[in-house]
Design a protein around this motif. Structure first.
Motif, short mmCIF file in Angstrom:
data_model
loop_
_atom_site.label_atom_id
_atom_site.label_comp_id
_atom_site.label_asym_id
_atom_site.label_seq_id
_atom_site.Cartn_x
_atom_site.Cartn_y
_atom_site.Cartn_z
N THR A 117 17.31 51.24 -2.48
CA THR A 117 17.74 52.52 -3.02
C THR A 117 16.60 53.51 -3.04
OG1 THR A 117 19.27 51.31 -4.46
CG2 THR A 117 18.92 53.63 -4.96
N SER A 138 22.11 51.56 -9.72
CA SER A 138 21.73 52.07 -8.40
C SER A 138 22.75 53.04 -7.81
CB SER A 138 21.51 50.90 -7.43
OG SER A 138 20.46 50.07 -7.87
N LEU A 139 23.64 53.59 -8.64
CA LEU A 139 24.63 54.54 -8.13
C LEU A 139 24.01 55.93 -8.04
CD1 LEU A 139 27.56 54.94 -7.22
CD2 LEU A 139 28.14 55.44 -9.61
N ARG A 152 25.16 53.00 -3.40
CA ARG A 152 24.78 52.05 -4.45
C ARG A 152 24.01 50.95 -3.76
NH1 ARG A 152 29.37 50.01 -8.21
NH2 ARG A 152 29.94 48.76 -6.39
#
Length: 385
Positions: A117, A138-139, A152
């Protein structure tokens, strides 16, 4: 961290300004401010701005303001900074700096983006693409309005939910790839120790045990030679399986490669080398590990590009299989492994092999990603070269 302190300009506006302030004498609140900034930089948050002002009429009390990327990390860094400065003034026998620092790093890691990410976010920043974090995990949203895309980790707005479910099930993935004629190991899914032994006998020793739905190499037990090895390994693999299923598969020897496939095309290949040290003829294994972990690129967990080598029971067992202990002195040039799997999270390193792969292997990796249906996929190869 004197090297970092020498670079700080502070209010002087020039390199080394904070060091000048320290030499002249400055408020401890001001020192705590810079320690809080340094702690955040320690976990990869490049924050440099802060201000400290004494509370009027209250000597020894300060208002401290400093920047942060993650609120919880920033607040924890402030509390730890104050505790460290107070400890330096009057020693606290219960304060262990190294342990507390590593706990802080691990806590920061839990709230930080993972390496995948973070790499995508960094690339977005370099291209002036706005981004915003949508939850504590992690969005992330890239872009705005009609141009917005969400990710994500390595899943995108375009990633198929069915493909994710397939990839999360090692047994189903292997069956699909095998049905397409791709080379896969013999494999069975079991739920009990006796079932694992029976499956291992059908497949043929040596075998591998691993959790059906695990990740990061946790619970993977390699090169099991007999029934006793399988029985000893089963609780390890079972403990890392969320649904209680364990995979038994044939043990394939060779080097470990990870192919990155994006939109059906191979874009990168890395050889994953298990955690190891190389002997110099004079240092013990423990000393070599300490020297390797002193590399500034290595950190706790995924806070840096490499992870510190962890000396645990599994590592000691791997050493014993090679005829070594932590006090052994390997000969010069001898490579001593401390893990069997090449995961970065267990202290391994990676070597770029993107331009060395045979076209047929590239085709196999791309076909595997298409069979599962992922737009972004990591395909693992075990082969001699």
């Amino acid at each position: 961290r004197s090297i970092r302190i020498r670079r700080w300009s502070c209010s002087r506006g020039r390199r080394g300004g904070f060091l000048e302030r320290l030499n002249e004498g400055t408020w401890l609140g001001h020192v705590a401010e810079h320690v809080a900034l340094a702690l955040q930089q320690l976990v990869g948050h490049d924050i440099r701005r802060g201000k400290t002002r004494q509370v009027k009429g209250q000597p020894g009390r300060y208002n401290i303001v400093y920047g942060y990327i993650e609120e919880n990390v920033g607040l924890t860094a402030g509390r730890l900074a104050v505790r460290l400065v107070n400890h330096l003034v009057e020693g606290d026998p219960d304060f262990d700096w190294e342990t507390t620092r590593d706990d802080f790093i691990r806590r920061a890691e839990r709230t930080a983006f993972g390496p995948s990410t973070q790499a995508i976010v960094d690339e977005a920043v370099s291209r002036d693409i706005p981004w915003i974090r949508l939850n504590q995990y992690s969005l992330v949203q890239l872009g705005q309005g009609v141009h917005a895309k969400r990710i994500r980790a390595t899943m995108t707005s375009e990633t198929s939910s069915i493909a994710v479910d397939i990839a999360s099930d090692k047994d189903l993935t292997t069956k699909l790839l095998g049905a397409a004629g791709l080379p896969v190991p013999k494999q069975e899914s079991v739920r009990s120790e006796d079932g694992a032994v029976a499956a291992a006998r059908r497949i043929g020793y040596p075998v591998v045990l691993k959790p059906l739905d695990g990740n990061h190499g946790r619970g993977v037990c390699l090169d099991l030679q007999d029934d006793d090895d399988v029985r000893a390994a089963f609780p390890v693999a079972h403990g890392q399986s969320r649904r209680g299923n364990v995979i038994v598969e044939s043990f394939i020897t060779g080097k470990d490669y990870r192919c990155l496939i994006i939109d059906g095309r191979m874009v990168a290949i890395a050889e994953r080398v298990p955690a190891s040290v190389t002997g110099d003829g004079t240092s013990t294994v423990q000393q070599l590990v300490d020297l390797t972990n002193a590399d500034p690129r290595r950190g706790v967990g995924h806070e840096k590009v490499l992870t510190r080598i962890k000396v645990d029971e599994a590592a000691i067992e791997v050493l014993a299989d090679q005829g070594h202990t932590l006090d052994s002195v390997p000969t010069e040039g001898e490579m001593v492994k401390l893990a069997l799997t090449g995961n970065m999270s267990t202290g391994g390193i990676s070597i770029d092999r993107t331009f060395e792969a045979h076209p047929e292997n590239v085709e196999i990796a791309e076909e595997a990603a298409r069979m599962v249906g992922l737009d972004i996929a990591g395909i693992d190869f075990i082969c001699p070269d």
